[in-house]
Design a protein around this motif. Sequence first.
Motif, short mmCIF file in Angstrom:
data_model
loop_
_atom_site.label_atom_id
_atom_site.label_comp_id
_atom_site.label_asym_id
_atom_site.label_seq_id
_atom_site.Cartn_x
_atom_site.Cartn_y
_atom_site.Cartn_z
N LEU A 55 0.84 -1.19 0.00
CA LEU A 55 0.00 0.00 0.00
C LEU A 55 0.88 1.24 0.00
O LEU A 55 1.97 1.23 0.57
CB LEU A 55 -0.90 0.01 1.24
N PRO A 56 0.40 2.31 -0.61
CA PRO A 56 1.19 3.55 -0.60
C PRO A 56 1.39 4.05 0.82
O PRO A 56 0.46 3.99 1.64
CB PRO A 56 0.31 4.54 -1.39
N TYR A 57 2.60 4.52 1.11
CA TYR A 57 2.86 5.02 2.46
C TYR A 57 3.82 6.20 2.40
O TYR A 57 4.49 6.42 1.38
CB TYR A 57 3.42 3.93 3.38
N GLN A 58 3.89 6.91 3.49
CA GLN A 58 4.76 8.08 3.61
C GLN A 58 5.34 8.07 5.02
O GLN A 58 4.60 7.84 5.98
CB GLN A 58 3.90 9.33 3.39
N GLU A 59 6.62 8.32 5.13
CA GLU A 59 7.24 8.45 6.45
C GLU A 59 7.58 9.91 6.69
O GLU A 59 8.15 10.56 5.83
CB GLU A 59 8.51 7.62 6.52
N PHE A 60 7.20 10.38 7.84
CA PHE A 60 7.47 11.79 8.11
C PHE A 60 7.48 12.02 9.61
O PHE A 60 6.55 11.62 10.32
CB PHE A 60 6.38 12.66 7.46
N LYS B 220 6.70 9.29 11.99
CA LYS B 220 5.38 8.66 11.84
C LYS B 220 5.29 8.02 10.46
O LYS B 220 5.99 8.41 9.54
CB LYS B 220 4.27 9.69 12.00
N PHE C 272 2.46 7.06 7.53
CA PHE C 272 1.10 7.27 7.05
C PHE C 272 0.85 6.27 5.93
O PHE C 272 1.60 6.23 4.96
CB PHE C 272 0.92 8.70 6.53
N VAL D 180 -1.99 4.53 3.23
CA VAL D 180 -3.28 4.78 2.58
C VAL D 180 -3.91 3.46 2.15
O VAL D 180 -3.26 2.62 1.54
CB VAL D 180 -3.10 5.67 1.33
N LEU E 161 -6.76 6.88 5.52
CA LEU E 161 -5.34 7.02 5.81
C LEU E 161 -5.10 6.64 7.28
O LEU E 161 -5.78 7.13 8.17
CB LEU E 161 -4.95 8.47 5.55
N HIS E 162 -4.14 5.75 7.49
CA HIS E 162 -3.81 5.29 8.84
C HIS E 162 -2.46 5.86 9.26
O HIS E 162 -1.55 5.97 8.44
CB HIS E 162 -3.73 3.77 8.89
N MET E 163 -2.35 6.17 10.53
CA MET E 163 -1.07 6.69 11.02
C MET E 163 -0.52 5.78 12.11
O MET E 163 -1.27 5.32 12.97
CB MET E 163 -1.26 8.08 11.60
#
Lengths: 85, 373
Positions: A8-13, A16, A18, A20, A27-29
Amino acid sequence: MKYVLRDLPYQEFGGKVFVVEPREGVLHMFEDTAAFLWHRLRRPASARDLVAALLEEYEVDEPTAARDVEAFLAELREKNLVRVV
Amino acid sequence: MSEILEHLYLLRSRRRIAAYRRALRAVVRPGDVVLDAGCGTGILGFLALRAGAARMIGVDRHPVVLLARELAKRNGLADRATFVLGSLPDVDLPQRATLMVSDLIGHGGIDARAFRILGGTQRRHLAERARQVPSGGVYWITPVRAPRIHRRLVDWTGGFDGLDLGLVGRFAVHRGYQLFEPVRAVGPAVEIGRLSFARLDRGVFPIEWTAEVRVTSPGVVHGVRWDYGLELAPGVLMGSRSRVGRQPFFFPFDPAPAVRRGDRLRVTFVFSADHNWSWTMEQRRGGRVCARAMHAGALASFLPLEQAELVPSWRPHAPAELAEVCWRIARMDGTRTLADLAREWAAQDGLREEEALERLRRACLEFKIGGSP
């Protein structure tokens, strides 16, 4: 039994993660230990593997780590973010 | 649009007008009552009248509709034309239409907001078995080499006095961009999906489409070009391939995979009801997966980050819904009331005013936004 994250698409920031779920547009965190465990699940891992990783990284006793891992996996299953391999 | 510029784009695009004219000549039946949805200057409704419709009803939420009314008079069409200023699903019309024509397409030919408005219009203003122009869409993807565009999105190192702006790229790769410059195809375009607009009122989301594209030129694939064609009438397609001012889109892959001739890219697009596009790519060579890229429009938004920082008990949510509310909240300028903003929102997006007001109130409570009574 081993688990691995669904692709699944994700983002690290900012420590945390995130993630999708595209079909539902949700969107889950994850943060702190959840973000740590999420990283471990990018490759197949069992609950025992995850507990061991927590014990190595954090100052936590084994029963607490096991409870956290169980709760985390239950959440991932419920949200359909993980699959069994 | 409340200003002339957008209408000029349509009116000056002779190809676009010609395509609609050809379609309406094929579709309009004697006696038709035509709803020109989002009529602007009324041009599509006028073409429908010229094609033989009995009446046209033009609706637009902007006062340009007054210009349309004057144009109808000047062209001797006023006795068969009615114009209504208002939000499409909410206005009262004199009768139900047997044909709807619209240029309310939105971005990429799949736009949840445009579909919501058209769906509400179908429910409220169309007769049984009414027809539509456009009646549906066809969508294609093409694997492309686009190093310049990709670099502009991903590479934020260097320049600017040595500042490290690399994080910007992490967000930039999670959305699609209108494509205004040529890109090189490294494989043939393939159709990824088709959509009927007949029952938008029943909801069409989520949509998930997958297509496999074959690489014919070795190198690097920086993303896919997204094209669409709207079926105005049987055999009359208009869209990003028609040179009518409708742009294709570029959806980047990060990382951009190095490919060989014969590689196959399995590309999936998912569209959710909250206006989010997601796309994934899986590169396969000889039955083996070599690389993946996964993207979601929700990850190009800063709103989830803000919520994560500000609200410790933040829970998963539908980001586009939140984005809309936050955008509305950002319009609180200290002079207008919540009711003013709700009225504005309702008029623009086809919501009921009460619903808009309730959502704004909830958001104010959630984000602890205060104000004078």
